[in-house]
Design a protein around this motif. Structure first.
Motif, PDB file in Angstrom:
ATOM      1  N   ALA A 174      79.059 -16.143  44.206  1.00  0.00           N
ATOM      2  CA  ALA A 174      79.742 -17.402  44.532  1.00  0.00           C
ATOM      3  C   ALA A 174      80.576 -17.263  45.815  1.00  0.00           C
ATOM      4  N   GLY A 175      81.273 -16.147  45.959  1.00  0.00           N
ATOM      5  CA  GLY A 175      82.090 -15.942  47.166  1.00  0.00           C
ATOM      6  C   GLY A 175      81.215 -15.848  48.411  1.00  0.00           C
ATOM      7  N   GLU A 176      80.058 -15.240  48.236  1.00  0.00           N
ATOM      8  CA  GLU A 176      79.091 -15.114  49.332  1.00  0.00           C
ATOM      9  C   GLU A 176      78.627 -16.515  49.756  1.00  0.00           C
ATOM     10  N   GLY A 192      85.888 -18.575  51.804  1.00  0.00           N
ATOM     11  CA  GLY A 192      86.516 -19.143  50.604  1.00  0.00           C
ATOM     12  C   GLY A 192      87.889 -19.760  50.849  1.00  0.00           C
ATOM     13  N   PRO A 193      88.823 -18.986  51.419  1.00  0.00           N
ATOM     14  CA  PRO A 193      90.181 -19.530  51.558  1.00  0.00           C
ATOM     15  C   PRO A 193      90.230 -20.780  52.434  1.00  0.00           C
ATOM     16  N   ILE A 194      89.433 -20.835  53.500  1.00  0.00           N
ATOM     17  CA  ILE A 194      89.512 -22.003  54.388  1.00  0.00           C
ATOM     18  C   ILE A 194      88.824 -23.220  53.750  1.00  0.00           C
ATOM     19  N   GLY A 318      88.016 -12.536  43.801  1.00  0.00           N
ATOM     20  CA  GLY A 318      88.479 -13.325  44.946  1.00  0.00           C
ATOM     21  C   GLY A 318      88.375 -14.836  44.777  1.00  0.00           C
ATOM     22  N   VAL A 319      87.245 -15.303  44.240  1.00  0.00           N
ATOM     23  CA  VAL A 319      87.029 -16.747  44.124  1.00  0.00           C
ATOM     24  C   VAL A 319      87.975 -17.377  43.081  1.00  0.00           C
ATOM     25  N   ALA A 320      88.528 -16.549  42.187  1.00  0.00           N
ATOM     26  CA  ALA A 320      89.485 -17.061  41.196  1.00  0.00           C
ATOM     27  C   ALA A 320      90.765 -17.549  41.867  1.00  0.00           C
ATOM     28  N   ALA A 321      90.914 -17.264  43.167  1.00  0.00           N
ATOM     29  CA  ALA A 321      92.086 -17.774  43.897  1.00  0.00           C
ATOM     30  C   ALA A 321      91.900 -19.257  44.220  1.00  0.00           C
ATOM     31  N   ASN A 322      90.677 -19.764  44.074  1.00  0.00           N
ATOM     32  CA  ASN A 322      90.372 -21.149  44.467  1.00  0.00           C
ATOM     33  C   ASN A 322      91.108 -22.176  43.586  1.00  0.00           C
ATOM     34  N   GLN A 323      91.817 -23.087  44.257  1.00  0.00           N
ATOM     35  CA  GLN A 323      92.649 -24.075  43.540  1.00  0.00           C
ATOM     36  C   GLN A 323      91.845 -24.959  42.604  1.00  0.00           C
TER      37      GLN A 323
END
Ligand code: KG4
Ligand code: ZN
Length: 382
Positions: A174-176, A192-194, A318-323
């Motif tokens: 998913a992050g990829e 991801g973050p942007i 990492g993707v678990a940081a997604n709001q």
């Protein structure tokens, strides 16, 4: 075994050089992360050889900082834990060689940790820190990052943890997918973050990206045909192709190129800079892409949770940081009476506190690594 053991954790599996000190698997005394993003950014992704060299430069100062922040010395810690894999072989080797040298010179136990188990223990560490020591089982963990999209049923017996993989991505993680989408749209690296921050400015219903329908068994799967237990697999390469098609069909290449040039001239673009160079169509596209990906992740994970009668769901990586991902899991989980646990945002992405925390049960079990253990780029979690 010393119950309040203090463990120095080291993590160098990808593009973060990290060290942390954690006491008894629950008190984070320090957590230092040196991100290599700036070094890889010009290439639009992680360059393995560059990652190894960056780790070599950073490892010593990062470990020293972690010890100093945690008011510890090399002598005062009880064990050294390090990521064995999965990850980039050369990058892993830097952390492992350094950890071995420390353990040998200090005559301390060495503990090898699976990076994916680390992500799961990031959640457990913070739950313990909040005073929550009782996890309700069955517990299902979604590890969702740049390299992985895995579902594990986690079991605990005494101090011993074991994991059964019941789902994974058949192609892109998913992050990829976030990273590739951002690269295609000239939004920089990591994506991801942007995308997370831009998505709230667009209409998530503007474009439909169909989630993957995996009706057939994975042809690359090694398990025997007689084993017909259900699998809960993911697939994100189709979404990436659909995005590419959309870009071509709607002739967005020129505006993407203009954005690429404009952003390249800004040393550290901020959200306002991205917004200034994204038209409504692009913001809608970004929001829709994220919505489709989140929908798919949430839906498949909750189907798996229902099938396993899970009482706890851990969402980490990492993707678990997604709001949007966090909000949707909380909302949908609550509807099903499922307790959904996340790490804080700093502990969602790669860090070493999670490695030190995952090492603690192994310390109690004296599950120490031999001095000749080596990096395993494709290490499985069992
Ligand atoms: O766990 P991690 O730091 O490293 C791996 O083990 O892969 O995860 C990095 C991945 C990248 O693909 C990055 O784009 C993604 O996590 N990521 C996010 C967010 N923050 C990081 N994806 C979506 N939303 C975010 N806020
Ligand atoms: Zn990771």
């Amino acid at each position: 075994m010393k119950q309040d053991a203090t463990i120095l954790g080291i993590e160098t599996s990808c593009d973060e050089t990290a060290a942390a000190v954690v006491r008894a698997g629950e008190t984070m005394l320090s957590n230092v992360v040196y991100s290599q993003i700036a070094a890889h950014q010009p290439y639009g992704g992680v360059v393995p050889e560059l990652a190894s060299r960056e780790h070599l430069k950073a490892i010593l100062p990062v470990v020293r900082q972690a010890l100093a922040d945690g008011k510890q010395t090399y002598e005062s810690v009880d064990a050294i834990a390090v990521t064995q894999g999965p990850g980039l072989a050369g990058a892993l080797m830097v952390g492992i060689s350094y950890a071995k040298a420390l353990a040998f010179a200090l005559d301390k136990p060495l503990i090898a940790v699976n990076h994916l188990e680390g992500h799961i223990h990031a959640v457990l560490l913070e739950e313990r820190q909040k005073g929550n020591h009782e996890l309700l089982f069955p517990a299902l963990a979604l590890v969702v990052s740049g390299g992985h999209t895995h579902l594990y049923l986690a079991q605990q017996s005494g101090e011993s943890w074991s994991y059964e993989n019941i789902g994974r991505t058949r192609d892109d993680a998913a992050g990829e997918a976030f990273d590739k989408a951002a690269k295609l749209l000239a939004l920089g690296y990591p994506g991801g973050p942007i995308i997370d921050r831009l998505a709230v400015h667009g209409n998530p219903k503007a474009v439909k990206f169909a989630g993957s329908q995996l009706k057939h068994r994975d042809r690359n799967e090694k398990r025997p045909v007689s084993d017909d237990r259900p699998r809960f697999d993911f697939s994100y390469s189709g979404m990436k192709t659909a995005l590419l098609r959309h870009v071509e069909l709607h002739k967005l290449q020129a505006s993407i190129e203009a954005r690429r040039k404009a952003l390249a001239e800004i040393a550290k673009p901020k959200l306002e800079d991205y917004l200034a160079h994204c038209d409504r169509e692009t913001l809608d596209l970004v929001a829709s892409f994220q919505r489709s990906l989140v929908d798919d992740l949430v839906e498949k994970t909750l189907t798996a949770a229902q099938a396993c009668e899970a009482r706890t769901l851990l969402v980490t990586g990492g993707v678990a940081a997604n709001q949007e991902l966090r909000q949707r899991f909380e909302l949908e989980g609550a509807k099903e009476g499922l307790s959904v646990l996340f790490p804080s945002r700093p502990l969602s992405t790669d860090n070493a506190a999670m490695i030190a925390a995952a090492a603690y049960p192994k310390f109690l079990l004296k599950d120490f690594a031999a001095m000749d253990f080596s990096a395993e780029a494709g290490l499985k979690l069992t």
